[in-house]
Scaffold this motif. Structure first.
Motif, PDB file in Angstrom:
ATOM      1  N   ASN A   1       0.797  -1.225   0.000  1.00  0.00           N
ATOM      2  CA  ASN A   1       0.000   0.000   0.000  1.00  0.00           C
ATOM      3  C   ASN A   1       0.832   1.280   0.000  1.00  0.00           C
ATOM      4  N   GLY A   2       2.069   1.177  -0.371  1.00  0.00           N
ATOM      5  CA  GLY A   2       2.932   2.350  -0.435  1.00  0.00           C
ATOM      6  C   GLY A   2       4.380   1.987  -0.213  1.00  0.00           C
ATOM      7  N   PRO A   3       4.993   1.263  -1.157  1.00  0.00           N
ATOM      8  CA  PRO A   3       6.378   0.800  -0.987  1.00  0.00           C
ATOM      9  C   PRO A   3       7.378   1.922  -0.753  1.00  0.00           C
ATOM     10  N   GLU A   4       7.056   3.128  -1.246  1.00  0.00           N
ATOM     11  CA  GLU A   4       7.942   4.281  -1.065  1.00  0.00           C
ATOM     12  C   GLU A   4       7.363   5.298  -0.091  1.00  0.00           C
ATOM     13  N   ALA A   5       6.192   5.006   0.466  1.00  0.00           N
ATOM     14  CA  ALA A   5       5.485   5.983   1.291  1.00  0.00           C
ATOM     15  C   ALA A   5       6.098   6.109   2.678  1.00  0.00           C
TER      16      ALA A   5
ATOM     17  N   LEU B   1       7.056   1.351  16.618  1.00  0.00           N
ATOM     18  CA  LEU B   1       6.830   0.170  15.786  1.00  0.00           C
ATOM     19  C   LEU B   1       7.095   0.480  14.309  1.00  0.00           C
ATOM     20  N   CYS B   2       6.675   1.666  13.877  1.00  0.00           N
ATOM     21  CA  CYS B   2       6.924   2.071  12.498  1.00  0.00           C
ATOM     22  C   CYS B   2       8.421   2.218  12.235  1.00  0.00           C
ATOM     23  N   VAL B   3       9.155   2.732  13.203  1.00  0.00           N
ATOM     24  CA  VAL B   3      10.604   2.861  13.051  1.00  0.00           C
ATOM     25  C   VAL B   3      11.243   1.487  12.895  1.00  0.00           C
ATOM     26  N   GLU B   4      10.814   0.538  13.726  1.00  0.00           N
ATOM     27  CA  GLU B   4      11.357  -0.823  13.618  1.00  0.00           C
ATOM     28  C   GLU B   4      11.008  -1.458  12.272  1.00  0.00           C
ATOM     29  N   ALA B   5       9.800  -1.172  11.783  1.00  0.00           N
ATOM     30  CA  ALA B   5       9.343  -1.802  10.551  1.00  0.00           C
ATOM     31  C   ALA B   5       9.950  -1.174   9.304  1.00  0.00           C
ATOM     32  N   LEU B   6      10.067   0.153   9.314  1.00  0.00           N
ATOM     33  CA  LEU B   6      10.421   0.874   8.092  1.00  0.00           C
ATOM     34  C   LEU B   6      11.768   1.594   8.159  1.00  0.00           C
ATOM     35  N   GLY B   7      12.279   1.792   9.367  1.00  0.00           N
ATOM     36  CA  GLY B   7      13.482   2.605   9.543  1.00  0.00           C
ATOM     37  C   GLY B   7      13.096   4.046   9.837  1.00  0.00           C
ATOM     38  N   LYS B   8      13.928   4.737  10.599  1.00  0.00           N
ATOM     39  CA  LYS B   8      13.575   6.079  11.074  1.00  0.00           C
ATOM     40  C   LYS B   8      13.423   7.090   9.945  1.00  0.00           C
ATOM     41  N   ASP B   9      14.048   6.838   8.792  1.00  0.00           N
ATOM     42  CA  ASP B   9      13.972   7.790   7.685  1.00  0.00           C
ATOM     43  C   ASP B   9      12.638   7.751   6.960  1.00  0.00           C
ATOM     44  N   ARG B  10      11.804   6.750   7.285  1.00  0.00           N
ATOM     45  CA  ARG B  10      10.485   6.672   6.647  1.00  0.00           C
ATOM     46  C   ARG B  10       9.344   6.934   7.628  1.00  0.00           C
ATOM     47  N   VAL B  11       9.662   7.538   8.767  1.00  0.00           N
ATOM     48  CA  VAL B  11       8.645   7.858   9.772  1.00  0.00           C
ATOM     49  C   VAL B  11       8.688   9.353  10.064  1.00  0.00           C
ATOM     50  N   ILE B  12       7.534   9.991   9.989  1.00  0.00           N
ATOM     51  CA  ILE B  12       7.420  11.420  10.250  1.00  0.00           C
ATOM     52  C   ILE B  12       6.448  11.639  11.403  1.00  0.00           C
ATOM     53  N   GLY B  13       6.903  12.330  12.421  1.00  0.00           N
ATOM     54  CA  GLY B  13       6.046  12.676  13.543  1.00  0.00           C
ATOM     55  C   GLY B  13       5.450  14.055  13.348  1.00  0.00           C
ATOM     56  N   VAL B  14       4.183  14.201  13.704  1.00  0.00           N
ATOM     57  CA  VAL B  14       3.512  15.499  13.600  1.00  0.00           C
ATOM     58  C   VAL B  14       2.959  15.857  14.971  1.00  0.00           C
ATOM     59  N   LEU B  15       3.443  16.949  15.528  1.00  0.00           N
ATOM     60  CA  LEU B  15       3.006  17.429  16.831  1.00  0.00           C
ATOM     61  C   LEU B  15       2.006  18.544  16.596  1.00  0.00           C
ATOM     62  N   MET B  16       0.821  18.437  17.201  1.00  0.00           N
ATOM     63  CA  MET B  16      -0.268  19.363  16.874  1.00  0.00           C
ATOM     64  C   MET B  16      -0.898  19.965  18.125  1.00  0.00           C
ATOM     65  N   PRO B  17      -0.175  20.843  18.812  1.00  0.00           N
ATOM     66  CA  PRO B  17      -0.756  21.484  19.995  1.00  0.00           C
ATOM     67  C   PRO B  17      -1.919  22.385  19.611  1.00  0.00           C
TER      68      PRO B  17
ATOM     69  N   PRO C   1       6.813  14.140  -0.703  1.00  0.00           N
ATOM     70  CA  PRO C   1       7.231  13.470  -1.942  1.00  0.00           C
ATOM     71  C   PRO C   1       7.155  11.949  -1.782  1.00  0.00           C
ATOM     72  N   GLY C   2       6.470  11.306  -2.691  1.00  0.00           N
ATOM     73  CA  GLY C   2       6.279   9.856  -2.583  1.00  0.00           C
ATOM     74  C   GLY C   2       5.048   9.475  -1.802  1.00  0.00           C
ATOM     75  N   GLY C   3       4.447  10.450  -1.141  1.00  0.00           N
ATOM     76  CA  GLY C   3       3.207  10.200  -0.421  1.00  0.00           C
ATOM     77  C   GLY C   3       3.420   9.692   0.996  1.00  0.00           C
ATOM     78  N   GLY C   4       2.385   9.784   1.804  1.00  0.00           N
ATOM     79  CA  GLY C   4       2.429   9.296   3.182  1.00  0.00           C
ATOM     80  C   GLY C   4       1.210   8.466   3.493  1.00  0.00           C
ATOM     81  N   ARG C   5       1.314   7.649   4.528  1.00  0.00           N
ATOM     82  CA  ARG C   5       0.193   6.856   5.021  1.00  0.00           C
ATOM     83  C   ARG C   5       0.012   7.193   6.497  1.00  0.00           C
ATOM     84  N   VAL C   6      -1.219   7.522   6.866  1.00  0.00           N
ATOM     85  CA  VAL C   6      -1.502   7.974   8.230  1.00  0.00           C
ATOM     86  C   VAL C   6      -1.711   6.771   9.145  1.00  0.00           C
TER      87      VAL C   6
END
Length: 258
Positions: free
Chosen positions: A28-32, A50-66, A143-148
């Motif tokens: 569902n998003g090999p490059e996402a 868990l996402c870091v373990e699965a995909l590596g830290k370079d493919r995980v983006i955190g969004v902080l929304m105060p 770029p490459g898209g993201g999955r929430v």
């Protein structure tokens, strides 16, 4: 009759989720990128790790929304720094206030028997919906898209303790099969900081903890979900009521059968 689940083993289940995420992203998003809303609580911390373990830290983006000033923003920052992931801070305070102004104007000009009121519940559920809109906007702009990543756990889902189209939304739900006590155990396997895992869970919306809002503890809820046992009949009835009336949050959208 409670649904039977395989015996939980934190280390094995952690790895099971990691493999699940790898497989899901491959289809569902090999490059996402994995886009995770970071609150500084246990669920978002465990989901991001868990996402870091699965995909590596370079493919995980955190969004902080105060929402304006957020007391636990430092916890969220400590999590993204601990995981060494990229992150953005998007303050929803101004959009939230502007949306309330627009809704209050709607309330003021309501007519023709159309009743509308800006209730406390509306004000509490609006921030999660704005946050989910933010996550999808960021996912679309990468770029490459993201999955929430949905960060709800099984205990919250069981009693509907989430906002429909807010934190209950997402593209994939790595924690949805796991109760609160199991999420904590997985977090320990991931070596997450104890102050993030064990702080009192709160929705950050009304100034109360989750357990204050629910009227029972997660320990009681988890036991009931897994065993069907609850000594307090009043609490049992409350859990059953919440479970029944919140099924619409989990069920697919109804459609006409053809």
């Amino acid at each position: 009759m409670k649904q039977a689940y395989p015996r939980f083993q934190a280390a094995k289940d952690k790895q099971k989720i990691v493999i699940f995420l790898q497989d899901w992203f491959s289809k569902n998003g090999p490059e996402a990128q994995a886009v995770v809303g970071i609150s500084g609580g246990k669920d978002s911390s465990v989901a991001a790790a868990l996402c870091v373990e699965a995909l590596g830290k370079d493919r995980v983006i955190g969004v902080l929304m105060p929402n304006g000033i957020q007391a636990d923003l430092d916890d969220a920052l400590s999590l993204v720094k601990h995981l060494a992931i990229r992150y953005r801070i998007v303050n929803i305070g101004t959009p939230y206030k502007e949306m309330l102004k627009a809704l209050q104007y709607t309330e003021a000009v309501t007519h023709n028997n159309f009743y509308f009121s800006v209730t406390d519940a509306l004000q509490q559920n609006l921030p999660p919906r704005l946050r989910m809109a933010t996550l999808y906007a960021i996912a679309q702009g990468i770029p490459g898209g993201g999955r929430v990543i949905n960060t709800c756990n099984r205990s919250e889902d069981y009693v509907g303790y989430s906002t429909k189209y807010g934190d209950s939304a997402g593209d994939v739900a790595p924690l949805a099969a796991y109760t609160v006590d199991e999420v904590l155990a997985i977090g320990q396997e991931l070596a997450l900081p104890a102050h993030l895992l064990h702080k009192a869970p709160a929705d950050g919306l009304c100034g109360k903890t989750d357990e204050d809002n629910l009227g029972f503890t997660y320990a009681v809820l988890d036991r009931y979900i897994k065993t069907g046992s609850c000594e307090d009949e009043t609490i049992k009835k409350k859990i059953d009521h919440l479970h029944a009336c919140n099924q619409h949050k989990l069920a697919p959208m109804p459609m006409v059968a053809r």
